[in-house]
Design a protein around this motif. Structure first.
Motif, PDB file in Angstrom:
ATOM      1  N   ILE A   6       0.840  -1.203   0.000  1.00 30.84           N
ATOM      2  CA  ILE A   6       0.000   0.000   0.000  1.00 30.84           C
ATOM      3  C   ILE A   6       0.873   1.252   0.000  1.00 30.84           C
ATOM      4  O   ILE A   6       0.638   2.193  -0.770  1.00 30.84           O
ATOM      5  N   GLU A   7       1.891   1.260   0.845  1.00 29.90           N
ATOM      6  CA  GLU A   7       2.766   2.430   0.940  1.00 29.90           C
ATOM      7  C   GLU A   7       3.502   2.674  -0.374  1.00 29.90           C
ATOM      8  O   GLU A   7       3.662   3.829  -0.800  1.00 29.90           O
ATOM      9  N   ARG A   8       3.940   1.613  -1.017  1.00 34.25           N
ATOM     10  CA  ARG A   8       4.662   1.783  -2.287  1.00 34.25           C
ATOM     11  C   ARG A   8       3.749   2.366  -3.363  1.00 34.25           C
ATOM     12  O   ARG A   8       4.136   3.305  -4.077  1.00 34.25           O
ATOM     13  N   VAL A   9       2.543   1.819  -3.479  1.00 33.31           N
ATOM     14  CA  VAL A   9       1.627   2.300  -4.516  1.00 33.31           C
ATOM     15  C   VAL A   9       1.186   3.737  -4.233  1.00 33.31           C
ATOM     16  O   VAL A   9       1.114   4.562  -5.152  1.00 33.31           O
ATOM     17  N   VAL A  10       0.900   4.040  -2.976  1.00 30.32           N
ATOM     18  CA  VAL A  10       0.489   5.408  -2.639  1.00 30.32           C
ATOM     19  C   VAL A  10       1.636   6.385  -2.872  1.00 30.32           C
ATOM     20  O   VAL A  10       1.414   7.519  -3.307  1.00 30.32           O
ATOM     21  N   ASP A  11       2.873   5.959  -2.608  1.00 32.59           N
ATOM     22  CA  ASP A  11       4.014   6.821  -2.923  1.00 32.59           C
ATOM     23  C   ASP A  11       4.060   7.134  -4.422  1.00 32.59           C
ATOM     24  O   ASP A  11       4.344   8.268  -4.826  1.00 32.59           O
ATOM     25  N   GLU A  12       3.780   6.150  -5.249  1.00 33.15           N
ATOM     26  CA  GLU A  12       3.754   6.390  -6.694  1.00 33.15           C
ATOM     27  C   GLU A  12       2.621   7.352  -7.065  1.00 33.15           C
ATOM     28  O   GLU A  12       2.767   8.173  -7.976  1.00 33.15           O
ATOM     29  N   ALA A  13       1.500   7.242  -6.353  1.00 30.55           N
ATOM     30  CA  ALA A  13       0.392   8.170  -6.599  1.00 30.55           C
ATOM     31  C   ALA A  13       0.779   9.588  -6.184  1.00 30.55           C
ATOM     32  O   ALA A  13       0.413  10.560  -6.855  1.00 30.55           O
ATOM     33  N   ARG A  14       1.520   9.709  -5.079  1.00 30.13           N
ATOM     34  CA  ARG A  14       1.992  11.038  -4.659  1.00 30.13           C
ATOM     35  C   ARG A  14       2.912  11.635  -5.709  1.00 30.13           C
ATOM     36  O   ARG A  14       2.855  12.841  -5.992  1.00 30.13           O
ATOM     37  N   ILE A  15       3.776  10.813  -6.291  1.00 29.23           N
ATOM     38  CA  ILE A  15       4.663  11.290  -7.349  1.00 29.23           C
ATOM     39  C   ILE A  15       3.842  11.790  -8.538  1.00 29.23           C
ATOM     40  O   ILE A  15       4.114  12.850  -9.119  1.00 29.23           O
ATOM     41  N   ALA A  16       2.825  11.018  -8.908  1.00 28.79           N
ATOM     42  CA  ALA A  16       1.963  11.413 -10.025  1.00 28.79           C
ATOM     43  C   ALA A  16       1.242  12.715  -9.721  1.00 28.79           C
ATOM     44  O   ALA A  16       1.097  13.583 -10.594  1.00 28.79           O
ATOM     45  N   LEU A  17       0.795  12.882  -8.486  1.00 27.43           N
ATOM     46  CA  LEU A  17       0.123  14.123  -8.098  1.00 27.43           C
ATOM     47  C   LEU A  17       1.074  15.309  -8.143  1.00 27.43           C
ATOM     48  O   LEU A  17       0.679  16.422  -8.516  1.00 27.43           O
ATOM     49  N   CYS A  18       2.324  15.086  -7.759  1.00 26.66           N
ATOM     50  CA  CYS A  18       3.327  16.157  -7.861  1.00 26.66           C
ATOM     51  C   CYS A  18       3.470  16.616  -9.304  1.00 26.66           C
ATOM     52  O   CYS A  18       3.521  17.819  -9.591  1.00 26.66           O
ATOM     53  N   ALA A  19       3.539  15.650 -10.217  1.00 19.66           N
ATOM     54  CA  ALA A  19       3.669  15.993 -11.636  1.00 19.66           C
ATOM     55  C   ALA A  19       2.429  16.719 -12.142  1.00 19.66           C
ATOM     56  O   ALA A  19       2.525  17.705 -12.893  1.00 19.66           O
ATOM     57  N   ASP A  73      16.054   1.750  -3.680  1.00 17.02           N
ATOM     58  CA  ASP A  73      15.877   0.430  -3.081  1.00 17.02           C
ATOM     59  C   ASP A  73      15.444   0.524  -1.623  1.00 17.02           C
ATOM     60  O   ASP A  73      14.699  -0.326  -1.132  1.00 17.02           O
ATOM     61  N   ASP A  74      15.930   1.547  -0.925  1.00 23.11           N
ATOM     62  CA  ASP A  74      15.604   1.733   0.481  1.00 23.11           C
ATOM     63  C   ASP A  74      14.218   2.366   0.602  1.00 23.11           C
ATOM     64  O   ASP A  74      14.009   3.513   0.198  1.00 23.11           O
ATOM     65  N   ALA A  75      13.257   1.616   1.163  1.00 18.71           N
ATOM     66  CA  ALA A  75      11.879   2.094   1.241  1.00 18.71           C
ATOM     67  C   ALA A  75      11.769   3.353   2.090  1.00 18.71           C
ATOM     68  O   ALA A  75      10.989   4.263   1.772  1.00 18.71           O
ATOM     69  N   LYS A  76      12.556   3.444   3.162  1.00 20.41           N
ATOM     70  CA  LYS A  76      12.502   4.621   4.031  1.00 20.41           C
ATOM     71  C   LYS A  76      13.034   5.845   3.304  1.00 20.41           C
ATOM     72  O   LYS A  76      12.458   6.940   3.382  1.00 20.41           O
ATOM     73  N   GLU A  77      14.157   5.677   2.599  1.00 21.04           N
ATOM     74  CA  GLU A  77      14.728   6.792   1.842  1.00 21.04           C
ATOM     75  C   GLU A  77      13.759   7.247   0.751  1.00 21.04           C
ATOM     76  O   GLU A  77      13.590   8.446   0.509  1.00 21.04           O
ATOM     77  N   ARG A  78      13.131   6.266   0.095  1.00 18.24           N
ATOM     78  CA  ARG A  78      12.153   6.600  -0.951  1.00 18.24           C
ATOM     79  C   ARG A  78      10.993   7.410  -0.368  1.00 18.24           C
ATOM     80  O   ARG A  78      10.610   8.446  -0.913  1.00 18.24           O
ATOM     81  N   ALA A  79      10.448   6.937   0.754  1.00 18.77           N
ATOM     82  CA  ALA A  79       9.297   7.605   1.359  1.00 18.77           C
ATOM     83  C   ALA A  79       9.639   9.019   1.809  1.00 18.77           C
ATOM     84  O   ALA A  79       8.850   9.957   1.619  1.00 18.77           O
ATOM     85  N   THR A  80      10.828   9.202   2.399  1.00 20.74           N
ATOM     86  CA  THR A  80      11.236  10.526   2.866  1.00 20.74           C
ATOM     87  C   THR A  80      11.427  11.483   1.700  1.00 20.74           C
ATOM     88  O   THR A  80      11.034  12.657   1.759  1.00 20.74           O
ATOM     89  N   SER A  81      12.007  11.004   0.628  1.00 19.97           N
ATOM     90  CA  SER A  81      12.242  11.847  -0.550  1.00 19.97           C
ATOM     91  C   SER A  81      10.924  12.297  -1.172  1.00 19.97           C
ATOM     92  O   SER A  81      10.762  13.468  -1.550  1.00 19.97           O
TER      93      SER A  81
END
Length: 380
Positions: free
Chosen positions: A233-246, A307-315
């Motif tokens: 869920i966190e990975r997919v929602v992170d991708e949605a956040r990226i899409a919303l940023c764009a 690769d690091d999920a925490k680093e990805r989420a923070t970024s």
């Protein structure tokens, strides 16, 4: 680092920009809003015909195997055109669950319908008490034979009013705020026990409140691990956040262009107000805020591959912070520089600001993500 688009990416940009320029001016958008569910089926079919609905899916699944940059290009273009169609809900969110967690059988059953435009999906996650915490899930999924019985309520489900299928988060074990014991389920909207109450949102899109009462689903409806679905869920929602940023970058880009054109033609005291130095400075500040947002949107797109999920989420959280700040500034300045007409339904600039405001609060507002970045010790 080279930030130039490849030849294929430039062709994609030209393709979607051309399509939306021809089919999605502000007057046509108002017509699409009057259609059932608030968006155009004909336009959705055009997106499918150009292959845009299949971009992120692998070639083995019938897609094009595109990456995050391609999604960024599409979402920016949709932001500039203020597109109503459920690309985020269907392709990015629901398609993301199938891409990252779906079985071969689930992909074969659902991806062709997404890619050819015959089906739309919705992600039913938000609950009345959960706010922005993805792990706060009260909806239950109790085992019954080989399947599950789902009970609960979901709110503000984007495209929930029209979707053929729902992706539902539900608790299979543990307490309401436990990070384990959360599953992800595929639920047809015509399943017995599913009721929907649809309504338009402030930005012109449509959502629904959904009640699930004794909804029975089979074991084949579970995406991934029913007891440990939160990482997915966190990975997919992170991708949605990226899409919303764009998308927000596209919205801000068009807001700036529209505002600059307006102050070039709007006259006061016998001259165009764009000749006033103070207004030129404000337009320059809007440009700076836009470019700050654009750079963080690109950074978030690259962060999706960390690769690091925490680093990805923070970024990605840091990108959402900058997007939120820039969106508020650009939107407010655009309205003020338009004057009274910027507050009317007839002027498109107010509709851009509404969508920017909704994006700022979707999957976590600026304060929420600022706290996440702070708790992580900062971005660097």
């Amino acid at each position: 680092m080279d930030f130039d688009l490849s030849e294929e990416q430039r062709l994609l940009k030209d393709s979607i920009d051309g399509l939306l320029a021809d089919a999605y001016d502000f007057d046509k958008r108002k017509q699409y809003m009057k259609e059932k569910g608030g968006w155009s089926r004909a336009m959705w079919s055009k997106l499918a015909e150009q292959g845009l609905l299949g971009l992120p899916f692998s070639e083995d699944d019938g897609g094009f195997g595109a990456g995050g940059v391609e999604t960024m290009i599409v979402m920016e273009a949709m932001g500039r055109a203020l597109v109503l169609e459920p690309y985020l809900a269907t392709v990015v969110l629901s398609g993301g669950f199938l891409r990252h967690g779906g079985s071969a059988a689930q992909k074969a059953a659902h991806l062709p319908g997404i890619i050819d435009g015959s089906k739309t999906f919705a992600f039913a996650q938000l609950e009345k008490q959960s706010r922005y915490d993805l792990f706060d899930v009260a909806t239950s999924a109790k085992k019954k034979g080989d399947g599950y019985v789902i009970d609960g309520e979901k709110f503000v489900v984007l495209n929930g009013e029209n979707a053929d299928t729902l992706i539902v988060t539900a608790r299979t074990a543990g307490g309401q705020r436990d990070k384990s014991g959360i599953g992800v389920f595929i639920v047809p909207t015509d399943a017995k026990g599913v009721t929907r109450k649809g309504y338009p949102t402030q930005d012109g899109l449509h959502a629904a409140d959904i009640t699930l009462t004794g909804v029975e689903v089979g074991a084949d409806s579970v995406i991934g691990d029913p007891a440990n679905g939160l990482p997915l869920i966190e990975r997919v929602v992170d991708e949605a956040r990226i899409a919303l940023c764009a998308e927000a970058v596209g919205l801000m880009d068009e807001s700036l262009n529209t505002t600059v054109e307006y102050i070039k033609t709007r006259k006061q005291f016998g001259v165009a107000i764009g000749s006033f130095q103070s207004l030129q400075h404000r337009a320059s500040d809007m440009f700076v805020a836009l470019e700050q947002a654009r750079s963080m949107s690109m950074f978030a797109t690259m962060a999706a591959e960390f690769d690091d999920a925490k680093e990805r989420a923070t970024s990605i959280a840091a990108a959402k912070v900058q997007i939120g700040k820039s969106a508020k500034f650009v939107g407010q300045q655009a309205i003020q520089l338009h004057g009274g007409i910027g507050m009317t339904m007839e002027a498109k600039i107010g509709h851009y600001f509404k969508r920017l405001t909704m994006i700022e609060t979707t999957f976590g507002d600026t304060d929420y993500h600022m706290r996440r970045v702070s708790e992580a010790g900062g971005l660097i």
